[in-house]
Design an enzyme around this catalytic site. Structure first.
Site, PDB file in Angstrom:
ATOM      1  N   CYS A 307      -1.168  66.336  26.643  1.00  0.00           N
ATOM      2  CA  CYS A 307      -0.537  67.654  27.868  1.00  0.00           C
ATOM      3  C   CYS A 307      -0.768  69.005  27.999  1.00  0.00           C
ATOM      4  O   CYS A 307      -1.726  69.718  28.471  1.00  0.00           O
ATOM      5  CB  CYS A 307       0.926  67.380  27.751  1.00  0.00           C
ATOM      6  SG  CYS A 307       1.946  66.578  27.889  1.00  0.00           S
TER       7      CYS A 307
HETATM    8  N1  NAD Z   1       1.741  61.603  26.135  1.00  0.00           N
HETATM    9  C1  NAD Z   1       2.563  62.275  26.902  1.00  0.00           C
HETATM   10  O1  NAD Z   1       3.625  62.434  26.307  1.00  0.00           O
HETATM   11  C2  NAD Z   1       2.716  62.506  28.082  1.00  0.00           C
HETATM   12  C3  NAD Z   1       4.146  63.958  28.906  1.00  0.00           C
HETATM   13  C4  NAD Z   1       3.841  63.762  29.890  1.00  0.00           C
HETATM   14  C5  NAD Z   1       3.378  63.689  31.057  1.00  0.00           C
HETATM   15  N2  NAD Z   1       2.669  63.276  30.592  1.00  0.00           N
HETATM   16  C6  NAD Z   1       1.349  62.812  31.397  1.00  0.00           C
HETATM   17  O2  NAD Z   1       1.357  60.618  31.893  1.00  0.00           O
HETATM   18  C7  NAD Z   1      -0.118  60.214  32.892  1.00  0.00           C
HETATM   19  C8  NAD Z   1      -0.289  59.674  31.489  1.00  0.00           C
HETATM   20  O3  NAD Z   1      -0.456  60.032  30.116  1.00  0.00           O
HETATM   21  P1  NAD Z   1      -0.328  58.660  28.606  1.00  0.00           P
HETATM   22  O4  NAD Z   1       0.065  59.538  27.689  1.00  0.00           O
HETATM   23  O5  NAD Z   1       0.976  57.625  29.450  1.00  0.00           O
HETATM   24  O6  NAD Z   1      -1.041  58.147  28.686  1.00  0.00           O
HETATM   25  P2  NAD Z   1      -2.044  56.636  28.095  1.00  0.00           P
HETATM   26  O7  NAD Z   1      -3.117  56.683  28.061  1.00  0.00           O
HETATM   27  O8  NAD Z   1      -1.251  56.575  27.080  1.00  0.00           O
HETATM   28  O9  NAD Z   1      -1.466  55.649  29.179  1.00  0.00           O
HETATM   29  C9  NAD Z   1      -1.791  55.255  30.266  1.00  0.00           C
HETATM   30  C10 NAD Z   1      -2.430  53.774  30.473  1.00  0.00           C
HETATM   31  O10 NAD Z   1      -3.207  53.656  31.899  1.00  0.00           O
HETATM   32  C11 NAD Z   1      -3.701  52.784  31.791  1.00  0.00           C
HETATM   33  N3  NAD Z   1      -4.512  52.877  33.487  1.00  0.00           N
HETATM   34  C12 NAD Z   1      -6.045  53.576  33.233  1.00  0.00           C
HETATM   35  N4  NAD Z   1      -6.581  53.870  34.461  1.00  0.00           N
HETATM   36  C13 NAD Z   1      -5.441  53.002  35.160  1.00  0.00           C
HETATM   37  C14 NAD Z   1      -5.493  52.136  36.388  1.00  0.00           C
HETATM   38  N5  NAD Z   1      -6.651  52.662  37.476  1.00  0.00           N
HETATM   39  N6  NAD Z   1      -5.096  51.281  36.527  1.00  0.00           N
HETATM   40  C15 NAD Z   1      -4.104  50.647  36.034  1.00  0.00           C
HETATM   41  N7  NAD Z   1      -3.943  51.528  35.221  1.00  0.00           N
HETATM   42  C16 NAD Z   1      -4.280  51.960  34.379  1.00  0.00           C
HETATM   43  C17 NAD Z   1      -4.697  52.858  30.681  1.00  0.00           C
HETATM   44  O11 NAD Z   1      -5.491  51.506  30.415  1.00  0.00           O
HETATM   45  C18 NAD Z   1      -3.482  53.444  29.926  1.00  0.00           C
HETATM   46  O12 NAD Z   1      -2.463  52.099  29.346  1.00  0.00           O
HETATM   47  C19 NAD Z   1      -1.454  61.769  32.508  1.00  0.00           C
HETATM   48  O13 NAD Z   1      -0.629  62.872  33.202  1.00  0.00           O
HETATM   49  C20 NAD Z   1      -0.384  62.623  31.560  1.00  0.00           C
HETATM   50  O14 NAD Z   1      -0.768  64.313  31.445  1.00  0.00           O
HETATM   51  C21 NAD Z   1       1.846  62.260  29.346  1.00  0.00           C
END
Ligand code: NAD
Length: 473
Positions: A307
């Site tokens: 992030c």
């Molecule tokens: N990790 C954090 O602390 C956090 C906090 C707030 C916001 N975010 C935001 O949330 C979003 C997700 O982050 P995250 O940390 O959960 O990512 P992550 O990589 O942990 O998880 C994302 C998941 O999406 C899947 N994926 C990718 N493309 C896909 C598709 N086309 N169809 C279906 N599944 C798909 C991946 O396989 C993975 O399991 C990002 O935009 C991030 O900036 C993350």
């Protein structure tokens, strides 16, 4: 392509798209608007709404579990077969989500996972939680949002609610996601209810989780906001509606930009204090005694995670398209990305003071995750520090109970390092560098068994012996 007849599978009723779109007099009637919103509201109220979460990562899995705990039927959709298999076997791969909870929800039939996007046809509500990284050029990469959205569009039905959760630049929901819905011949706010709701999850936070972290929601229309609020209210303690999806997108970017800039300031204050011969940690702790008008941020070896290093650049990119240069973001990003270099220079100076050079030195990195008590390595400054030290000829090992293995890329290919055990791993090291201050480490022992320690996190603040061996950021 839009299908001319959309099938509502819940009550086995077929509705002609054209009839719904044109109504009797050739325009969309109020009755039609009400019909789809009311049907969805009814499903939400009765908890019969079937929810899908696309992307079961750090954000998607806790959200899926929370909605399932609220009594809803949740289907997780992910392209990663391993994650799908783990969930269906009742196994969690996210530290903050207990496997026992996943197993119970799967057993009760409330949570299931699939790689097959055809499952979307059975759902009333979808939340998109896919990654939003940067391209090599540091421009936003929303391709995963678009690929997930294209799948949703193929199975879109009237009466569906879609919420984008992935962090992105203001305007994404309206400019990128909404047209995908409208291309299917469905009207946003009348037949499909589209909103943005930023995820605020803080992995490893023992106090705040998905349920007790207030959730911001901004819909494309008031009906979109209301329906998204109604659904999330079932699972989250406090839901805060805002006036538009752009506002909700901007809220998330303000929160993370605020952190990135203040960390950048703390890092620059650390550099200034170093020049002045003043202890920055003492300065910040003393300033933090002021009961108003000051909020403590701390310096460190560099930003990490998915992030804080990334999200502000989504905002500055968007502003560039509007001929505006987001100067605070640029400056903070410059300072923060230089911190691993600053750490390596400090190591070199400390070794030099002992008539040693970095070339040939043995250096142990203590902690490699991007923050304490989590295993997440994404964008971790430890990776840059290790790369830079190796480039300068050091032999680097590391210790991290959360990461038994570490892959380091270099122009010569990938090297796999394995975590060493402490205190044995401290033997014969020229310098121990505390990069991540996990609670699991015994900092007094680290100082006792080392000849030199660089502490980038003030982790040694409570040690009682060996201060002369410790250099702080
Ligand atoms: N990790 C954090 O602390 C956090 C906090 C707030 C916001 N975010 C935001 O949330 C979003 C997700 O982050 P995250 O940390 O959960 O990512 P992550 O990589 O942990 O998880 C994302 C998941 O999406 C899947 N994926 C990718 N493309 C896909 C598709 N086309 N169809 C279906 N599944 C798909 C991946 O396989 C993975 O399991 C990002 O935009 C991030 O900036 C993350």
């Amino acid at each position: 392509m839009p299908s001319n007849r959309l099938k509502n599978k819940k009550n086995n009723r077929s509705v002609s798209t054209r009839a719904r779109l044109t109504g009797s007099g050739g325009t969309i009637s109020k009755g039609t608007t009400y019909e789809w919103a009311a049907r969805l509201a009814q499903l939400i109220q009765s908890r019969r709404v079937r929810v899908g979460i696309i992307g079961l990562g750090y954000v998607g899995l806790p959200l899926a579990v929370e909605l399932a705990k609220a009594g809803l039927h949740v289907t997780g959709i992910d392209i990663d077969a391993e994650k799908v298999k783990a969930i269906n076997a009742g196994r969690s791969y996210i530290q903050d989500v207990p496997s026992g909870e996943v197993a119970r929800l799967v057993r009760e039939g409330r949570l299931t996972a699939t790689e097959n996007f055809a499952a979307l046809a059975e759902l009333d509500a979808v939340s998109i939680c896919v990654p939003t990284p940067l391209r090599k050029t540091k421009d936003p990469d929303v391709s995963m949002i678009m690929s997930a959205m294209k799948e949703v569009a193929q199975h879109l039905q009237a009466g569906m609610r879609i919420v984008l959760e992935s962090t992105t630049y203001p305007g994404t929901t309206e400019e990128m996601v909404r047209p995908e819905v409208e291309r299917q011949g469905l009207s946003v706010g009348r037949e499909v209810f589209l909103a943005f709701s930023p995820e605020r999850v803080d992995p490893g936070n023992p106090t705040y989780h998905t349920k007790n972290t207030p959730k911001i929601i901004g819909g494309c229309t008031p009906a979109c906001t209301q329906l998204a609020v109604a659904l999330y209210t079932l699972a989250v303690d406090r839901v805060i509606p805002v006036s538009s999806s752009q506002t909700a997108e901007m809220v998330k970017l303000l929160e993370n930009t605020f952190r990135a800039i203040n960390i950048g300031l703390a890092n620059e204050v650390a550099i200034m204090c170093d020049r002045l011969g003043v202890n920055v940690w003492e300065v910040i702790d003393a300033a933090a005694t002021k009961p108003f008008g000051f909020m403590a941020f701390y310096p460190g070896p560099g930003l990490g995670g998915h992030c804080i290093p990334i999200d502000p650049l989504y905002l500055s990119w968007k502003l560039k398209t509007l001929d505006y240069n987001a100067r605070f973001i640029q400056l903070a990003s410059e300072i923060n990305t230089q911190m691993p270099h600053y750490v390596v220079d400090k190591i070199a100076t400390a070794l030099n003071d002992r008539r040693q050079s970095i070339n040939g030195a043995r250096i142990l990195i203590v902690g490699v995750s991007y923050k304490r008590d989590v295993e997440d390595l994404r964008e971790s400054p430890a990776l840059d520090i290790i790369r830079l030290l190796r480039q300068r000829g050091a032999t680097v090992t590391y210790a991290d109970p959360y990461n038994p293995e570490l892959r380091i890329e270099s122009p010569h290919g990938e090297t796999v390092l394995r975590s060493v055990a402490l205190p044995e791993g401290l033997a014969r090291q020229d310098c121990a560098v505390i990069v991540t201050n996990h609670h699991a480490f015994d900092y007094q022992q680290i100082v006792d068994r080392s000849s030199l320690v660089l502490d980038t996190r003030n982790a040694t603040r409570d040690i009682t012996r060996g201060h002369e061996k410790v250099i702080k950021l």
